[in-house]
Motif scaffolding. Structure first.
Motif, PDB file in Angstrom:
ATOM      1  N   ASP A 163      24.844  90.625  -6.709  1.00  0.00           N
ATOM      2  CA  ASP A 163      26.708  90.717  -6.729  1.00  0.00           C
ATOM      3  C   ASP A 163      27.170  91.213  -7.425  1.00  0.00           C
ATOM      4  OD1 ASP A 163      26.790  88.870  -4.523  1.00  0.00           O
ATOM      5  OD2 ASP A 163      27.400  86.461  -5.570  1.00  0.00           O
ATOM      6  N   ILE A 164      26.103  91.598  -8.776  1.00  0.00           N
ATOM      7  CA  ILE A 164      27.059  92.810  -9.405  1.00  0.00           C
ATOM      8  C   ILE A 164      26.542  93.719  -9.636  1.00  0.00           C
ATOM      9  CG2 ILE A 164      26.777  93.326 -12.187  1.00  0.00           C
ATOM     10  CD1 ILE A 164      28.291  90.692 -11.412  1.00  0.00           C
ATOM     11  N   MET A 165      24.927  93.726  -8.911  1.00  0.00           N
ATOM     12  CA  MET A 165      24.892  95.133  -9.242  1.00  0.00           C
ATOM     13  C   MET A 165      24.139  96.033  -8.268  1.00  0.00           C
ATOM     14  SD  MET A 165      23.334  95.179 -12.561  1.00  0.00           S
ATOM     15  CE  MET A 165      22.552  96.799 -12.548  1.00  0.00           C
TER      16      MET A 165
ATOM     17  N   PHE B 158      17.679  95.706 -26.384  1.00  0.00           N
ATOM     18  CA  PHE B 158      16.250  95.178 -25.673  1.00  0.00           C
ATOM     19  C   PHE B 158      17.739  93.466 -25.817  1.00  0.00           C
ATOM     20  CE2 PHE B 158      12.408  92.419 -25.392  1.00  0.00           C
ATOM     21  CZ  PHE B 158      12.410  93.079 -24.011  1.00  0.00           C
ATOM     22  N   GLY B 159      18.189  93.052 -27.144  1.00  0.00           N
ATOM     23  CA  GLY B 159      18.004  91.299 -26.948  1.00  0.00           C
ATOM     24  C   GLY B 159      19.077  91.236 -26.061  1.00  0.00           C
ATOM     25  N   MET B 160      20.321  92.444 -26.229  1.00  0.00           N
ATOM     26  CA  MET B 160      21.821  92.780 -25.507  1.00  0.00           C
ATOM     27  C   MET B 160      20.740  92.387 -24.014  1.00  0.00           C
ATOM     28  SD  MET B 160      24.362  92.619 -26.757  1.00  0.00           S
ATOM     29  CE  MET B 160      25.578  91.406 -25.233  1.00  0.00           C
ATOM     30  N   PHE B 161      19.923  93.223 -23.717  1.00  0.00           N
ATOM     31  CA  PHE B 161      19.750  94.096 -22.079  1.00  0.00           C
ATOM     32  C   PHE B 161      19.141  92.585 -21.765  1.00  0.00           C
ATOM     33  CE2 PHE B 161      16.479  94.855 -18.907  1.00  0.00           C
ATOM     34  CZ  PHE B 161      16.940  95.363 -17.716  1.00  0.00           C
TER      35      PHE B 161
ATOM     36  N   PHE C  50      28.122  98.404 -15.521  1.00  0.00           N
ATOM     37  CA  PHE C  50      27.474  99.655 -16.180  1.00  0.00           C
ATOM     38  C   PHE C  50      26.982  98.969 -17.180  1.00  0.00           C
ATOM     39  CE2 PHE C  50      30.908 100.616 -13.039  1.00  0.00           C
ATOM     40  CZ  PHE C  50      30.144 101.044 -12.182  1.00  0.00           C
ATOM     41  N   PHE C  51      27.637  98.339 -18.048  1.00  0.00           N
ATOM     42  CA  PHE C  51      27.118  97.909 -19.336  1.00  0.00           C
ATOM     43  C   PHE C  51      25.345  97.520 -18.903  1.00  0.00           C
ATOM     44  CE2 PHE C  51      26.319  94.174 -21.890  1.00  0.00           C
ATOM     45  CZ  PHE C  51      26.518  94.750 -23.553  1.00  0.00           C
ATOM     46  N   VAL C  52      25.597  96.534 -18.094  1.00  0.00           N
ATOM     47  CA  VAL C  52      23.724  96.556 -17.926  1.00  0.00           C
ATOM     48  C   VAL C  52      23.331  97.585 -17.489  1.00  0.00           C
ATOM     49  CG1 VAL C  52      22.841  95.289 -16.083  1.00  0.00           C
ATOM     50  CG2 VAL C  52      24.262  94.310 -16.281  1.00  0.00           C
ATOM     51  N   GLN C  53      23.791  98.819 -17.005  1.00  0.00           N
ATOM     52  CA  GLN C  53      22.820 100.208 -17.053  1.00  0.00           C
ATOM     53  C   GLN C  53      23.063 100.235 -18.284  1.00  0.00           C
ATOM     54  OE1 GLN C  53      24.860 101.853 -14.496  1.00  0.00           O
ATOM     55  NE2 GLN C  53      24.259 102.081 -12.170  1.00  0.00           N
ATOM     56  N   PHE C  54      24.046 100.486 -19.057  1.00  0.00           N
ATOM     57  CA  PHE C  54      24.129 101.002 -20.467  1.00  0.00           C
ATOM     58  C   PHE C  54      22.937 100.193 -21.333  1.00  0.00           C
ATOM     59  CE2 PHE C  54      26.119 100.175 -25.003  1.00  0.00           C
ATOM     60  CZ  PHE C  54      25.528 101.201 -25.508  1.00  0.00           C
ATOM     61  N   CYS C  55      22.975  99.219 -20.906  1.00  0.00           N
ATOM     62  CA  CYS C  55      22.087  97.903 -21.872  1.00  0.00           C
ATOM     63  C   CYS C  55      20.665  98.494 -21.077  1.00  0.00           C
ATOM     64  CB  CYS C  55      22.074  96.611 -22.338  1.00  0.00           C
ATOM     65  SG  CYS C  55      23.502  96.141 -22.805  1.00  0.00           S
TER      66      CYS C  55
ATOM     67  N   VAL D 161      18.004  98.453  -5.343  1.00  0.00           N
ATOM     68  CA  VAL D 161      17.654  99.011  -6.511  1.00  0.00           C
ATOM     69  C   VAL D 161      18.817 100.192  -6.169  1.00  0.00           C
ATOM     70  CG1 VAL D 161      15.281  99.478  -7.075  1.00  0.00           C
ATOM     71  CG2 VAL D 161      15.585  97.380  -5.782  1.00  0.00           C
ATOM     72  N   TRP D 162      18.836 100.946  -5.529  1.00  0.00           N
ATOM     73  CA  TRP D 162      19.310 102.416  -5.090  1.00  0.00           C
ATOM     74  C   TRP D 162      20.458 102.225  -5.575  1.00  0.00           C
ATOM     75  CZ3 TRP D 162      19.584 107.238  -5.985  1.00  0.00           C
ATOM     76  CH2 TRP D 162      20.638 108.165  -5.173  1.00  0.00           C
ATOM     77  N   HIS D 163      21.420 101.119  -5.479  1.00  0.00           N
ATOM     78  CA  HIS D 163      22.422 100.787  -6.001  1.00  0.00           C
ATOM     79  C   HIS D 163      22.309 100.383  -7.116  1.00  0.00           C
ATOM     80  CE1 HIS D 163      24.365 100.064  -1.276  1.00  0.00           C
ATOM     81  NE2 HIS D 163      24.556 101.575  -2.112  1.00  0.00           N
ATOM     82  N   TRP D 164      21.739  99.941  -7.210  1.00  0.00           N
ATOM     83  CA  TRP D 164      21.751  99.578  -9.039  1.00  0.00           C
ATOM     84  C   TRP D 164      21.754 100.444 -10.304  1.00  0.00           C
ATOM     85  CZ3 TRP D 164      17.035  94.869  -9.170  1.00  0.00           C
ATOM     86  CH2 TRP D 164      17.164  93.985  -8.209  1.00  0.00           C
TER      87      TRP D 164
END
Ligand SMILES: [Zn+2]
Length: 364
Positions: A305-307, A223-226, A171-176, A311-314
């Motif tokens: 493994d994370i996402m 963008f840098g964080m992502f 969810f952090f990846v999605q947030f970024c 792609v729908w699950h991502w």
């Protein structure tokens, strides 16, 4: 008055906890301000209903389109942020505390008995947390901010509201992702119309400049964080592991859980130690090569493994597959390098050796 070491830790923890509440609130304030400038001042007042003194034509279609796109991106960003905060506040991946009286040398190790291999020290002990009085599962670290060990700990991010770890990483990846999409959109829209207004009306209102600057600064940050997060995710590194990427790991591989098996791995490469854990288990401790990541299974597999698998699950609220812990071989699925070591030294190889031995004795 001097502050004790414990006092400093407590103060530090308090400061982090307060910033993990204050920064998200400030971000919400920033979003509210940006919405006011972009939607009301730029789209409504400047594009759709320009003051007659400006001598500009109304551009309703442009204004409405920009507002609709803004709302769609903001909705995605807001929903993702709420999911992230919910997981961070409920359980980002906390490890339970042990009995304060328990000691490393005597604490039960049943947790690791279900795995064929686990990360250990040079004597075969899993990592011990002196603050939690408990073993650390593979990839867990002690968080000074939470005063708890956390599974697959990545980092403490006050901007995202707290601990980024096994359960909150996705969810952090999605947030970024939504963060850089949102701030990038704000930056482009504001920069385009600020430049147009400066040229046509020779005016640059402070509110417009402030919203453009906010968009620009946070775009660079998000963008840098992502990019960093995606890069580490593709290599299956947490932020902590990425900092220690040149090191080695000791891995205890279960040779057999049968009492009569003979230990026949002397002379093989990578072995640093062999030990038995009564009543039945015998292990070999192997050292990985320098810079080898035991969990790296290839970029796409690591990301999935994370996402999630598709792609729908991502983009969904579903938990990461790595939180399932349903592999009997380890806390997390081992990469091919460690799988080979388990094949070579582990219980399966011992069973093969025993079968070969019994075939030879029946032929004799
Ligand atoms: Zn701990």
């Amino acid at each position: 008055m001097a502050i004790s070491e414990d006092g400093k830790k407590r103060l530090d923890r308090k400061v982090n906890q307060v910033s993990a509440v204050l920064l998200p609130l400030l971000e919400v304030g920033g979003i509210a301000y940006t919405s006011y400038v972009l939607v009301y001042l730029v789209c409504v007042q400047y594009l759709m209903k320009p003051s007659p003194g400006f001598g500009l034509e109304a551009r309703n279609a442009t204004g409405v389109t920009l507002i609709v796109i803004y709302c769609v991106i903001l909705l995605g960003f807001a929903v993702t942020f709420l999911r992230l905060l919910q997981v961070i506040w409920v359980d980002p991946g906390l490890v339970s505390r042990g009995d304060p009286a328990s000691e490393k040398k005597t604490a039960p190790m049943d947790y690791f008995d279900r795995f064929e291999a686990y990360i250990c020290d040079h004597e075969g002990y899993p990592t011990w947390c002196w603050d939690c009085h408990n073993w650390k599962p593979d990839r867990a670290h002690h968080s000074s901010q939470l005063n708890r060990c956390v599974k697959r700990m990545d980092h403490f991010c006050p901007y995202a509201g707290g601990m980024i770890a096994e359960r909150s990483h996705k969810f952090f990846v999605q947030f970024c992702f939504y963060g850089f999409l949102y701030t990038g959109y704000v930056l482009i829209v504001m920069a385009v119309f600020l430049a147009e207004r400066a040229e046509k009306l020779d005016s640059t209102p402070g509110t417009w400049v402030a919203a453009t600057a906010l968009g620009g600064i946070f775009f660079l940050f998000a963008f840098g964080m992502f990019c960093t997060t995606c890069y580490n995710m593709a290599l299956n590194y947490t932020t902590i592991e990425a900092l220690q990427r040149d090191g080695t790991y000791n891995i205890a591989v279960l040779k057999t859980a049968a009492p009569s098996a003979t230990i026949a791995s002397a002379g093989k490469a990578n072995i640093v130690y062999e030990f038995e854990r009564p009543p039945l288990r015998s292990y070999v401790v192997l050292e990985t090569e320098r810079g080898q990541n035991p969990w790296d299974r290839g970029a796409l597999r690591n990301v999935k493994d994370i996402m999630g698998e598709s792609v729908w699950h991502w983009f969904s609220w579903k938990m990461s597959p790595c939180t399932a812990h349903n592999d009997p071989r380890g806390e997390y699925i081992w990469g091919p390098a460690v799988s080979r070591l388990i094949e070579e030294h582990g219980a399966a190889s011992a069973r093969r050796r025993r079968r070969r031995g019994s075939r030879r004795s029946s032929e004799a």
